[in-house]
Design a protein around this motif. Structure first.
Motif, PDB file in Angstrom:
ATOM      1  N   PRO A 182      42.562  32.630  51.268  1.00 52.47           N
ATOM      2  CA  PRO A 182      42.733  33.358  52.131  1.00 52.47           C
ATOM      3  C   PRO A 182      44.059  32.667  53.154  1.00 52.47           C
ATOM      4  O   PRO A 182      43.861  31.536  53.697  1.00 52.47           O
ATOM      5  N   CYS A 183      44.794  33.735  53.705  1.00 51.64           N
ATOM      6  CA  CYS A 183      45.883  33.217  54.729  1.00 51.64           C
ATOM      7  C   CYS A 183      46.073  33.951  55.898  1.00 51.64           C
ATOM      8  O   CYS A 183      46.257  35.400  55.694  1.00 51.64           O
ATOM      9  N   TYR A 184      45.823  33.479  56.922  1.00 46.21           N
ATOM     10  CA  TYR A 184      46.049  34.195  58.297  1.00 46.21           C
ATOM     11  C   TYR A 184      47.295  33.435  59.206  1.00 46.21           C
ATOM     12  O   TYR A 184      46.805  32.202  59.386  1.00 46.21           O
ATOM     13  N   GLU A 200      49.814  31.826  58.027  1.00 44.03           N
ATOM     14  CA  GLU A 200      49.969  30.422  57.715  1.00 44.03           C
ATOM     15  C   GLU A 200      51.500  30.352  57.118  1.00 44.03           C
ATOM     16  O   GLU A 200      51.375  29.528  56.186  1.00 44.03           O
ATOM     17  N   ASP A 226      45.644  38.036  55.095  1.00 41.18           N
ATOM     18  CA  ASP A 226      44.709  38.473  55.868  1.00 41.18           C
ATOM     19  C   ASP A 226      45.499  39.512  57.008  1.00 41.18           C
ATOM     20  O   ASP A 226      45.157  39.051  57.992  1.00 41.18           O
ATOM     21  N   GLY A 243      39.326  39.113  59.082  1.00 43.32           N
ATOM     22  CA  GLY A 243      38.723  37.827  59.140  1.00 43.32           C
ATOM     23  C   GLY A 243      38.596  37.232  57.518  1.00 43.32           C
ATOM     24  O   GLY A 243      38.612  37.663  56.477  1.00 43.32           O
ATOM     25  N   HIS A 244      38.268  35.767  57.917  1.00 41.88           N
ATOM     26  CA  HIS A 244      38.221  34.830  56.712  1.00 41.88           C
ATOM     27  C   HIS A 244      37.415  35.251  55.483  1.00 41.88           C
ATOM     28  O   HIS A 244      37.745  35.477  54.621  1.00 41.88           O
ATOM     29  N   ASP A 271      40.771  26.753  51.683  1.00 39.69           N
ATOM     30  CA  ASP A 271      41.813  27.157  52.660  1.00 39.69           C
ATOM     31  C   ASP A 271      43.037  26.856  52.442  1.00 39.69           C
ATOM     32  O   ASP A 271      43.595  26.101  51.884  1.00 39.69           O
ATOM     33  N   ASP A 276      45.204  25.461  54.587  1.00 36.36           N
ATOM     34  CA  ASP A 276      45.770  24.481  55.183  1.00 36.36           C
ATOM     35  C   ASP A 276      45.892  22.983  54.410  1.00 36.36           C
ATOM     36  O   ASP A 276      45.950  21.914  55.255  1.00 36.36           O
ATOM     37  N   LYS A 300      32.035  19.903  67.887  1.00 35.39           N
ATOM     38  CA  LYS A 300      32.280  20.637  66.757  1.00 35.39           C
ATOM     39  C   LYS A 300      30.944  20.110  65.798  1.00 35.39           C
ATOM     40  O   LYS A 300      30.392  21.263  65.273  1.00 35.39           O
ATOM     41  N   ARG A 338      37.363  15.814  54.091  1.00 34.08           N
ATOM     42  CA  ARG A 338      38.213  16.779  54.441  1.00 34.08           C
ATOM     43  C   ARG A 338      39.188  16.365  55.411  1.00 34.08           C
ATOM     44  O   ARG A 338      38.892  15.551  56.354  1.00 34.08           O
ATOM     45  N   GLU A 365      48.300  25.719  63.282  1.00 30.77           N
ATOM     46  CA  GLU A 365      47.034  25.174  64.132  1.00 30.77           C
ATOM     47  C   GLU A 365      45.655  26.223  63.760  1.00 30.77           C
ATOM     48  O   GLU A 365      45.868  27.163  62.899  1.00 30.77           O
ATOM     49  N   SER A 366      44.716  25.808  64.140  1.00 34.32           N
ATOM     50  CA  SER A 366      43.335  26.455  63.667  1.00 34.32           C
ATOM     51  C   SER A 366      43.291  28.106  63.890  1.00 34.32           C
ATOM     52  O   SER A 366      43.789  28.284  64.957  1.00 34.32           O
ATOM     53  N   LYS A 367      42.900  28.851  62.887  1.00 31.52           N
ATOM     54  CA  LYS A 367      42.782  30.179  63.222  1.00 31.52           C
ATOM     55  C   LYS A 367      41.448  30.571  63.501  1.00 31.52           C
ATOM     56  O   LYS A 367      41.040  31.725  63.465  1.00 31.52           O
ATOM     57  N   TYR A 368      40.528  29.609  63.878  1.00 35.51           N
ATOM     58  CA  TYR A 368      39.279  29.832  64.075  1.00 35.51           C
ATOM     59  C   TYR A 368      38.988  29.066  65.581  1.00 35.51           C
ATOM     60  O   TYR A 368      38.394  28.304  65.749  1.00 35.51           O
ATOM     61  N   LYS A 423      35.921  33.010  67.673  1.00 33.96           N
ATOM     62  CA  LYS A 423      35.577  33.473  66.381  1.00 33.96           C
ATOM     63  C   LYS A 423      34.352  32.565  65.799  1.00 33.96           C
ATOM     64  O   LYS A 423      33.714  33.344  65.050  1.00 33.96           O
TER      65      LYS A 423
HETATM   66  N1  UDP Z   1      41.786  32.976  57.909  1.00 32.58           N
HETATM   67  C1  UDP Z   1      41.770  34.245  57.440  1.00 32.58           C
HETATM   68  N2  UDP Z   1      41.722  35.122  58.432  1.00 32.58           N
HETATM   69  C2  UDP Z   1      41.277  34.904  59.711  1.00 32.58           C
HETATM   70  C3  UDP Z   1      41.174  33.485  60.263  1.00 32.58           C
HETATM   71  C4  UDP Z   1      41.622  32.500  59.311  1.00 32.58           C
HETATM   72  O1  UDP Z   1      42.056  34.273  56.451  1.00 32.58           O
HETATM   73  O2  UDP Z   1      41.201  35.959  60.486  1.00 32.58           O
HETATM   74  C5  UDP Z   1      42.027  31.801  56.995  1.00 32.58           C
HETATM   75  C6  UDP Z   1      43.200  30.782  57.306  1.00 32.58           C
HETATM   76  O3  UDP Z   1      44.395  31.199  56.847  1.00 32.58           O
HETATM   77  C7  UDP Z   1      42.509  29.578  56.407  1.00 32.58           C
HETATM   78  C8  UDP Z   1      40.992  29.746  56.492  1.00 32.58           C
HETATM   79  O4  UDP Z   1      40.701  31.060  56.817  1.00 32.58           O
HETATM   80  O5  UDP Z   1      43.036  29.624  55.230  1.00 32.58           O
HETATM   81  C9  UDP Z   1      40.307  28.805  57.494  1.00 32.58           C
HETATM   82  O6  UDP Z   1      40.930  28.922  58.709  1.00 32.58           O
HETATM   83  P1  UDP Z   1      41.479  27.593  59.612  1.00 32.58           P
HETATM   84  O7  UDP Z   1      41.768  26.586  58.941  1.00 32.58           O
HETATM   85  O8  UDP Z   1      42.259  28.266  60.620  1.00 32.58           O
HETATM   86  O9  UDP Z   1      39.745  27.059  60.279  1.00 32.58           O
HETATM   87  P2  UDP Z   1      39.301  25.717  60.553  1.00 32.58           P
HETATM   88  O10 UDP Z   1      39.613  25.001  59.317  1.00 32.58           O
HETATM   89  O11 UDP Z   1      40.210  25.437  61.788  1.00 32.58           O
HETATM   90  O12 UDP Z   1      38.007  26.069  60.943  1.00 32.58           O
END
Ligand code: UDP
Ligand code: MG
Length: 311
Positions: free
Chosen positions: A6-8, A10, A45, A76-77, A100, A102, A138, A202, A209-212, A216
Motif C-alpha cells: 500500500p502506498c500513500y 510515497e 491509496d 487508509g492503510h 510497507d 518504505d 511509541k 525493522r 516521512e511517516s504517513k501515520y 491516525k
Molecule cells: N499508508 C497508506 N494509506 C494511508 C497511510 C499510510 O496506504 O493513509 C501506507 C504507507 O504508504 C506505507 C504504510 O501504509 O506503505 C505504512 O505507513 P508508514 O510507513 O507511514 O507508517 P509508520 O511505519 O510510520 O508507522
C-alpha cells in the motif's frame, strides 16, 4: 506469489522499494522458490503526489512484474492493503506477502516466510525482534495497546504490524469478512489456520516521512478496540450493578446513622435515591448496550466458521 504494497504519497520511497523488491523476487525466482509469474502489486491509496505516475512507469518497464491498483481516494492503510490482497486473490496467487512501501519491513525476511509456508503454515507473521528504532513513547503506547487488546479478548500478535504472508486459502477466508471497519491485525489471527512467526529487524524509513501521525495512530487503536470488542458496553452494566451495590451499603449506613441519632433530616433519602437511581439508569443503559453489541456483531455478518479441510 505476490507482494502487496500500500502506498500513500510515497513518491520519494517508491523507486527504491520497487528496485529492492525486484532484486528480491529475481533472487527467489532463480532459487526456484517462487513462480516466474510472481510480482508486486502497488496500491495507490489516493495519493496527492506523483505516486501513481511512478507506478505507471514501473509497470511500463516491467509489465509482468509490477502491477498497480489506484484507489479513487485515500481510504487508509488497512483498506488499501485489503484492496491489494483481494487483487492478489483475483490474480490467482498461491500466496501473498504484505509489506510497507518504505522498506521498514526487511525484504530479506521473505525467504524465511516462504520456507515456513512450504512447511505448511498458511499465515506467517513478521514480528520485529526489537523496538530500538522507536521512540520510548511509541514503544510504551504500543505495549499498552497490546495489553488492552488482550484484556478485551481480541487476539493480536505483539510487535507484528502488517508484514505477513497469507496463503490463498487464508485470503479466501479473509474475503468472507464483509465488515467495512477493517482491523486486519485482529482479523487475521482470528482466522485460525496453521501459523508461524518470522523475526526480522525493522529498519528506518528509506525516504519520505511517516504517513501515520499520532492522530491516525489513535484512530487506528480505537478502531482496533471498537471493531472487535463489545466489552466496553458490558462495562456499563457492571458499573450500574456496582452503583446499586453501593446504594445498598448506603441504605444500611443511613439506617445506622438515623437510629444512632446523628443524621440530618432528609439526608438519608437523598443519599439512597442518588446511588439507586444512578445505578438503575446505568443498568438500563448497559442492557440497551448489550443488545446494541449483539446487533453490531450481527451486522458484520462475519462467517460463522471457516472450513480448513474436509476428507
Ligand atoms: N499508508 C497508506 N494509506 C494511508 C497511510 C499510510 O496506504 O493513509 C501506507 C504507507 O504508504 C506505507 C504504510 O501504509 O506503505 C505504512 O505507513 P508508514 O510507513 O507511514 O507508517 P509508520 O511505519 O510510520 O508507522
Ligand atoms: Mg513506515
Amino acid at each position: 506469489m505476490m507482494i502487496v504494497v500500500p502506498c500513500y504519497n510515497e513518491e520519494e520511497a517508491l523507486a527504491v522499494t520497487a528496485e529492492a523488491l525486484r532484486a528480491k523476487l529475481e533472487e527467489l525466482k532463480q532459487g526456484r522458490l517462487i513462480q516466474e509469474t510472481s510480482g508486486v502489486i502497488f496500491v495507490d491509496d489516493g495519493s496527492h503526489d506523483g505516486t501513481w505516475s511512478i507506478i505507471e512507469r514501473l509497470h511500463g518497464q516491467f509489465p509482468d512484474l509490477y502491477h498497480g491498483v489506484k484507489l479513487a481516494h485515500n481510504r487508509g492503510h488497512q483498506n488499501a492493503l485489503y484492496a491489494g490482497l483481494m487483487q492478489a486473490l483475483a490474480y490467482d496467487a498461491d500466496a501473498c506477502i504484505s509489506m510497507d512501501a518504505d522498506l521498514q519491513d526487511d525484504p530479506d525476511a521473505v525467504d524465511e516466510m516462504i520456507r515456513e509456508y512450504q512447511n505448511g503454515a498458511e499465515i506467517v507473521f513478521g514480528v520485529r525482534d526489537n523496538r530500538d528504532t522507536d521512540t520510548a513513547f511509541k514503544r510504551g503506547t504500543a505495549h499498552a495497546f497490546y495489553a488492552l487488546m488482550g484484556w478485551l479478548g481480541t487476539e493480536t500478535v505483539p510487535d507484528h504490524a502488517d508484514y505477513r504472508l497469507m496463503s490463498r486459502e487464508a485470503l479466501k477466508a479473509l474475503s468472507q469478512y464483509r465488515e467495512v471497519n477493517l482491523f486486519l491485525r485482529g482479523i487475521v489471527p482470528s482466522l485460525g489456520f496453521q501459523t508461524a512467526k518470522v523475526y526480522y529487524k525493522r529498519g528506518t524509513r528509506v525516504a519520505g516521512e511517516s504517513k501515520y501521525p499520532l492522530k491516525k495512530m489513535l484512530t487506528f487503536a480505537l478502531e482496533g478496540v471498537t471493531s472487535f470488542s463489545t466489552k466496553p458496553l458490558a462495562m456499563i452494566t457492571g458499573m450500574g450493578a456496582l452503583s446499586v451495590l453501593i446504594g445498598i451499603v448506603m441504605f444500611i449506613y443511613t439506617l445506622v446513622s438515623v437510629f444512632s441519632g446523628h443524621a440530618v433530616a432528609g439526608w438519608g433519602s437523598i443519599m439512597c435515591s442518588m446511588w439507586f437511581l444512578g445505578g438503575f439508569v446505568l443498568l438500563a443503559i448497559g442492557i440497551v448496550g448489550e443488545y446494541i453489541g449483539k446487533i453490531y456483531l450481527e451486522v458484520k455478518q462475519r462467517p460463522r466458521y471457516i472450513v480448513e479441510k474436509s476428507i
